[in-house]
Design a protein around this motif. Structure first.
Motif, mmCIF file in Angstrom:
data_model
loop_
_atom_site.group_PDB
_atom_site.id
_atom_site.type_symbol
_atom_site.label_atom_id
_atom_site.label_comp_id
_atom_site.label_asym_id
_atom_site.label_seq_id
_atom_site.Cartn_x
_atom_site.Cartn_y
_atom_site.Cartn_z
ATOM 1 N N THR A 22 32.118 30.224 49.723
ATOM 2 C CA THR A 22 32.152 29.649 51.064
ATOM 3 C C THR A 22 30.794 29.090 51.437
ATOM 4 O O THR A 22 30.677 27.943 51.914
ATOM 5 N N ALA A 23 29.773 29.888 51.214
ATOM 6 C CA ALA A 23 28.424 29.436 51.552
ATOM 7 C C ALA A 23 28.090 28.162 50.788
ATOM 8 O O ALA A 23 27.528 27.206 51.337
ATOM 9 N N ALA A 24 28.493 28.098 49.508
ATOM 10 C CA ALA A 24 28.132 26.946 48.695
ATOM 11 C C ALA A 24 28.876 25.687 49.143
ATOM 12 O O ALA A 24 28.275 24.628 49.329
ATOM 13 N N TYR A 25 30.198 25.788 49.358
ATOM 14 C CA TYR A 25 30.899 24.540 49.704
ATOM 15 C C TYR A 25 30.528 24.055 51.092
ATOM 16 O O TYR A 25 30.563 22.866 51.372
ATOM 17 N N MET A 26 30.193 24.990 51.991
ATOM 18 C CA MET A 26 29.794 24.522 53.308
ATOM 19 C C MET A 26 28.428 23.840 53.234
ATOM 20 O O MET A 26 28.158 22.883 53.949
ATOM 21 N N THR A 27 27.556 24.324 52.350
ATOM 22 C CA THR A 27 26.263 23.666 52.169
ATOM 23 C C THR A 27 26.481 22.236 51.666
ATOM 24 O O THR A 27 25.844 21.290 52.138
ATOM 25 N N ARG A 28 27.387 22.100 50.700
ATOM 26 C CA ARG A 28 27.712 20.772 50.177
ATOM 27 C C ARG A 28 28.216 19.865 51.294
ATOM 28 O O ARG A 28 27.789 18.711 51.439
ATOM 29 N N CYS A 29 29.141 20.412 52.075
ATOM 30 C CA CYS A 29 29.744 19.632 53.150
ATOM 31 C C CYS A 29 28.678 19.169 54.142
ATOM 32 O O CYS A 29 28.648 18.006 54.547
ATOM 33 N N VAL A 30 27.787 20.078 54.503
ATOM 34 C CA VAL A 30 26.748 19.725 55.464
ATOM 35 C C VAL A 30 25.820 18.675 54.883
ATOM 36 O O VAL A 30 25.441 17.705 55.552
ATOM 37 N N TYR A 31 25.478 18.834 53.598
ATOM 38 C CA TYR A 31 24.580 17.851 52.997
ATOM 39 C C TYR A 31 25.213 16.475 53.004
ATOM 40 O O TYR A 31 24.610 15.482 53.417
ATOM 41 N N LEU A 32 26.467 16.405 52.547
ATOM 42 C CA LEU A 32 27.118 15.104 52.430
ATOM 43 C C LEU A 32 27.293 14.439 53.780
ATOM 44 O O LEU A 32 27.264 13.221 53.894
ATOM 45 N N THR A 33 27.459 15.252 54.825
ATOM 46 C CA THR A 33 27.731 14.667 56.126
ATOM 47 C C THR A 33 26.449 14.306 56.866
ATOM 48 O O THR A 33 26.314 13.213 57.406
ATOM 49 N N PHE A 34 25.518 15.234 56.883
ATOM 50 C CA PHE A 34 24.398 15.070 57.816
ATOM 51 C C PHE A 34 23.076 14.735 57.145
ATOM 52 O O PHE A 34 22.138 14.332 57.802
ATOM 53 N N PHE A 35 22.961 14.930 55.833
ATOM 54 C CA PHE A 35 21.668 14.674 55.192
ATOM 55 C C PHE A 35 21.736 13.440 54.305
ATOM 56 O O PHE A 35 22.781 12.809 54.185
ATOM 57 N N GLY A 36 20.658 13.139 53.662
ATOM 58 C CA GLY A 36 20.602 11.927 52.873
ATOM 59 C C GLY A 36 20.530 10.705 53.786
ATOM 60 O O GLY A 36 20.090 10.792 54.933
ATOM 61 N N GLU A 37 20.957 9.570 53.279
ATOM 62 C CA GLU A 37 20.941 8.342 54.080
ATOM 63 C C GLU A 37 22.365 7.973 54.461
ATOM 64 O O GLU A 37 23.317 8.293 53.751
ATOM 65 N N PHE A 38 22.522 7.276 55.572
ATOM 66 C CA PHE A 38 23.845 6.873 56.027
ATOM 67 C C PHE A 38 24.463 5.868 55.046
ATOM 68 O O PHE A 38 23.841 4.882 54.679
ATOM 69 N N ARG A 39 25.673 6.133 54.593
ATOM 70 C CA ARG A 39 26.321 5.285 53.596
ATOM 71 C C ARG A 39 27.417 4.420 54.184
ATOM 72 O O ARG A 39 28.020 3.610 53.495
ATOM 73 N N GLY A 40 27.738 4.615 55.477
ATOM 74 C CA GLY A 40 28.851 3.865 56.060
ATOM 75 C C GLY A 40 28.400 2.546 56.638
ATOM 76 O O GLY A 40 27.322 2.032 56.328
#
Lengths: 181, 761, 99
Positions: free
Chosen positions: B511-529
């Motif tokens: 749970t901890a791992a997939y939520m970390t992934r989810c948060v990274y993909l959504t809120f971190f990195g650069e905007f891809r849309g």
């Protein structure tokens, strides 16, 4: 309502006379019904068939009265003759043009249907005569509406609810099937 | 029901004599507790009002829904306050049921109630109110309310989440063409769930259960113009029908099982009576086991347990507020609540006490791992959360399966807040970027959507189960409750469910791992849309903050007993007020909390976070910098390098091929062969028979013609040959496709069979 | 009155109804014949109810009247649909079931 009157006036007659009166009433109605039913399934005019159906249904209502089932008899008149036959007439009217007359039934088909009908009747009649040879219907007094309603809302409450759901389903089903879209 | 119950003079003096069973319920109590039926009634009325007048209202009917649910929430708060007073201070009359005394089973009402801790006594009686719905054949069918701890807790959760979802929806579905319709069904959905939680008997529960299903169907298929949406709605509905059969059968079994133990009636739907009888040992174990398995099927479909969970991710086709409502407060927790409600039956049926594995715990444990694994491979943010819900529901069912009733209810309570927060957060995100796809349309949103980002982070940490947020406390209690942890406390549980402890631990890391992934993909990195995402308006962010607040602090309501850092008055408050203590509730044990387990589980969670964070925040971030774009995975990640990892990924991406199994093998497998068989029978058997008869007749005619013609009279034979040939031709016509010919055959065959029966009998 | 006179009348009406269902080409007439069959059953139910001196037979006759009303509603809807699609309610024209 003549049959009802006959039933109520029965205490003035002797039991033998009453029996004769009942049997005469039965015979008249039965013959009328059978003839009307036969005409209904053979006539070429669709509207006439609906009118013959009315005669049969009225006869059935008369039989109910004869059997002391007054409430069912009245319901039969109101629902069947009042509503269902009218529905049929609407159906005939709305599909007018396809069939003014129902003609051209092939003779083989009539033969086949007639044979099946006779077979059905034969088996049923044999079974009935065999099982209820001399059983008498001995009804003291007509059943009251109160008895019927008590029975519906206590012993038969679950089928009653089921029928109400069925009616709703049929209502929705009829709308869905017949609507234009 | 009152005909069956005899009021004892007083709970304290009532002797638990043979044939007299204390139910743990009372007819008295505070006004709010006796009139709790008002709470489901309000949204139900609002449903009707919105349907009839909604379109004419200035805000399209949403104000009626919000007002009704708002008043219901206030009433629920007052009911909660009344219950807190009632729980400790009520000393009224307890209801007893007369039972058939059977020496073999030893139906006494006195073999429980002692394990429920100190000082409870009979103060905690559930408030029970019924009216007769209808009666037939001497059995009274009642409707009514059974108000106790879990019911009050659920009333609060459902009304609160529903109210927030209503407010959120006014912004989220603004301008939708079925805006009014949407609010009408939201109201009905809440009403059904509220009816379910206060149900007094299983029949009423069944009705509410079905109502919940219908509403979910209507809401999942809200945008039914698109095929996938209406397909998803149908799938949800039909999958639930599978389980509903189980519920129907289970309820029926319990009805007759209870009837056998009660004098003067042949059945009882009453939840309190059924549970009390099950606890007292008056019901046969076989009946309880079969009933439990049937009810378990219902739970599996409604609460998305493994292998009937496949409808739940598809149900994401509905509008996001609906998903939040379905996943947090209504619908899916109905199954969990039903187990909690019928816990006497399940506890005896599955022999939860003193065992180390049972069907419920195993299915729950399996579901929790299965759901968590699936959450890894989703691109759609809502699907991540959907699989996360499946996983967390598995946690609750597992907890109930191991006897940790209070922990399960507490997890349901905290989960409702942080999952609703996450779902509404994902809706806020998708509102801004007009997509649910994390890989192609999100990333870097923390700068643009600060409120959503913060609340989503709080929800994530709560879900992952890091102290001191809500999820930590409830998850930890479940792990303790498995009884598999022997180090420094953590004993006194109902059994030794070591396997479930392992499953729970593994899920915590996942749970901890997939939520970390989810948060990274959504809120971190650069905007891809595309375009410029904006923060949502206050009608979306305020509910988010309220839920985030609860996600932080709800956990403190049930700090474990003996927890040194908390004042004694704050320990186990939730369990004290929510858990029923007598009569209809089984004698469960309470595990002692363990420091070592809490520390180990936290370390496990941190490992999960760490692994995912190392992959995404370090490796992927670095790769992104190198590549100059915002990547969502490593170009040469484990799935490309290791075949085993790739196989695992494929398996997960195809959802364990379960949908293929259901559609391809089960559905087509039955549809195809049945259709083929019907065709085969039609073509080969009927057709062949008819043709064969015809041919035989013709052949016979021909033979007759050829052979006998030479010998005997010509004319007669000619006629017979033609006749049989004609008969053959006639018989051929039977298979003409004309319905009336078929009907004729049907009638004739039925009549012949009836005739045969008459002759034989 | 003999029980059998009612039962035989019912059997006659039932058989005539069966004949109508099997022989008529017009969809509306087939529905009417079904009504005939249902009425025959109703006579049976009421006669047996009178024979056994209970109201159960009458109650079920009432239920059948309700069911018949539903049946006519749906049946006529289907006939209308058929008329709209093919401009004909000739049942002999429907032979898509041909093997």
């Amino acid at each position: 309502m003549t049959a009802l009157a006959a039933l109520e006036g029965m205490d003035r007659l002797t039991s033998g006379e009453a029996l004769v009166a009942q049997n005469v009433a039965f015979a008249i109605m039965a013959i009328t019904m059978v003839v009307a039913a036969l005409r209904m399934v053979t006539t070429r005019n669709v509207v006439h068939a609906a009118l013959y159906l009315v005669v049969v249904l009225a006869g059935v209502a008369g039989q109910f009265l004869l059997l002391g089932a007054e409430f069912v008899g009245v319901t039969q008149v109101m629902v069947y003759i009042g509503a269902i036959v009218v529905l049929f007439l609407f159906g005939i009217m709305l599909t007018k043009g396809s069939f003014g007359e129902d003609d051209g039934v092939s003779s083989e088909k009539r033969l086949m249907a007639g044979l099946v009908g006779l077979l059905v009747f034969g088996v049923m009649a044999a079974a009935l005569v065999d099982s209820f040879e001399d059983a008498e219907v001995a009804r003291e007094a007509p059943s009251t509406t109160a008895e019927v309603s008590d029975s519906i809302f206590s012993t038969y409450i679950v089928p009653f609810e089921a029928v109400s759901v069925l009616l709703l389903a049929a209502l929705i089903g009829a709308i869905v099937v017949a609507r234009k879209d | 029901m009152s005909a069956l119950l005899t009021l004892a003079a007083s709970a304290s003096t009532a002797a638990h004599g043979a044939g007299d069973l204390a139910l743990g319920i009372t007819e008295g109590g505070n006004w709010f507790l006796r009139n709790v039926w008002l709470i489901p009634l309000l949204p139900a009325l609002s449903f009707v009002a919105i349907l009839f007048f909604g379109k004419r209202m200035p805000r399209g009917g949403s104000e009626i829904g919000i007002a009704a649910v708002g008043i219901a929430f206030v009433l629920a708060l007052l009911t909660g306050a009344a219950w807190i007073d009632h729980r400790d201070n009520f000393h009224g009359e307890e209801v007893h049921a007369a039972v058939v005394v059977d020496e073999a089973h030893g139906a006494h009402g006195d073999d429980h109630g002692d394990d429920h801790g100190e000082g409870h006594g009979h103060a905690s009686l559930a408030v029970h109110q019924t009216v007769t719905w209808f009666q037939t054949n001497g059995v009274e069918f009642t409707v009514g309310t059974l108000v106790d701890g879990p019911a009050v807790m659920m009333l609060l959760v459902v009304t609160l989440v529903s109210l927030l979802v209503h407010v959120y929806s006014t912004d989220y579905v603004a301008g939708d063409r079925r805006y009014t319709h949407f609010f009408a069904f939201l109201s009905l959905f809440s009403a059904s769930m509220l009816l379910l939680v206060v149900s007094e008997n299983t029949l009423q529960l069944l009705c509410a259960w079905e109502l919940v299903g219908v509403c979910s169907f209507a809401l999942i298929g809200h945008w039914w113009e698109e095929k996938p949406n209406s397909d998803a709605a149908l799938k949800a509905f039909l999958t639930n029908r599978v389980g509903d059969m189980g519920l129907l059968v289970g309820v029926t079994i319990l009805f007759f099982a209870a009837g056998a133990a009660l004098p003067g009636t042949f059945g009882s739907f009453s939840i309190a009576e059924t549970n009390a009888l099950a606890n007292s040992g008056a019901l046969s174990h076989t009946a309880l086991l079969v009933a439990s398995c049937c009810l378990m099927a219902a739970v599996m479909s409604k609460s998305g347990q493994f292998f009937l969970h496949t409808w739940l991710p598809d149900a994401m086709a509905g509008p996001t507020p609906v998903s939040a409502l379905i996943h947090a407060a209504t619908m899916v927790v109905a199954g969990v609540f039903m187990i909690a409600r019928m816990y006497g039956v399940f506890f005896e049926g599955f022999q939860i006490g003193g065992s180390s594995i049972n069907l419920m715990a195993f299915i729950g444990g399996l579901t929790t791992i299965v759901g968590a694994c699936l959450a890894f491979v989703q691109r759609d943010i809502k699907k991540v959360l959907a699989y996360s819900t499946i996983s967390q529901l598995g946690y609750m069912v597992m907890a109930l399966g191991v006897g940790a009733w209070t922990a399960a209810m507490f997890h349901l309570f905290t989960h409702a807040f942080f999952k609703a927060c996450l779902f509404l957060g994902s809706g806020s995100v998708s509102h801004a970027v007009h997509s649910f796809d994390m890989k192609s349309d999100m990333g870097g949103l923390r700068k643009d959507m600060p409120h959503t980002y913060r609340t989503f982070m709080i929800g994530t940490i709560a879900l992952a189960g890091l102290p001191p947020l809500a999820g930590f406390w409830s998850k930890d209690e479940i792990l303790v409750g498995t009884g598999g942890w022997g180090l420094m406390g953590g004993t006194d549980a109902n059994g030794a469910y070591t396997l479930m402890l392992g499953m729970g631990m593994l899920t915590a890391a996942l749970t901890a791992a997939y939520m970390t992934r989810c948060v990274y993909l959504t809120f971190f990195g650069e905007f891809r849309g595309h375009g410029h995402p904006h923060e949502s308006g206050p009608r979306i962010t305020v509910p988010l903050w309220i839920l985030a607040f609860l996600a932080v602090f709800a956990g403190f309501l049930n700090m474990p007993k003996g927890f040194q850092l908390a004042p004694k008055g704050l320990q186990e408050r939730f369990g004290h007020f929510v858990e029923p203590v007598a009569g209809y509730f089984p004698a469960i044990h309470h595990a002692r909390p363990s420091w070592s387990l809490a520390i180990v589980s936290t370390i496990v969670v941190l490992c999960g976070v760490g692994a995912a964070a190392w992959y995404y925040f370090v490796k992927v971030e670095a790769a992104s910098k190198a590549a100059g774009t915002s990547l969502t995975e490593l170009p040469n990640g484990p799935t490309t390098r290791w075949p085993l990892a790739r196989m695992g990924h494929t398996l997960l991406a195809n959802r364990y091929y379960l949908d293929h199994l259901y559609n391809g093998v089960v559905a087509d497998g039955t549809k195809g062969p049945v259709a083929r068989l019907a065709n085969r029978i039609n073509q080969d058997v009927i057709d062949r028979t008819v043709d064969l008869t015809g041919e035989t007749a013709v052949k016979a005619g021909t033979i007759v013609y050829e052979k006998i013609d030479q010998l005997v009279v010509d004319g007669a034979v000619n006629a017979s040959g033609r006749g049989s040939s004609g008969a053959g031709e006639e018989l051929r016509k039977i298979n003409s496709g004309k319905v009336q010919s078929y009907a004729a055959i049907l009638f004739a065959a039925a009549t012949v069979l009836a005739g045969v029966l008459i002759v034989i009998v | 009155m003999l029980l059998n006179q009612f039962l035989l009348l019912s059997a006659v009406l039932f058989s005539i109804g069966v004949y109508g269902v099997l022989a008529r080409r017009n969809g509306v007439l087939v529905l009417m014949s079904i009504e005939l069959i249902l009425n025959a059953v109703n006579i049976n139910l009421v006669a047996f109810g009178a024979f056994r001196a209970t109201v159960g037979g009458e109650v079920f006759a009432l239920f059948i009247i309700a069911v018949a009303a539903a049946e006519v509603g749906v049946g006529l809807a289907m006939v209308l649909l058929m008329y709209r699609n093919r401009r004909s309610i000739d049942l002999t024209a429907i032979d898509q079931l041909r093997g």
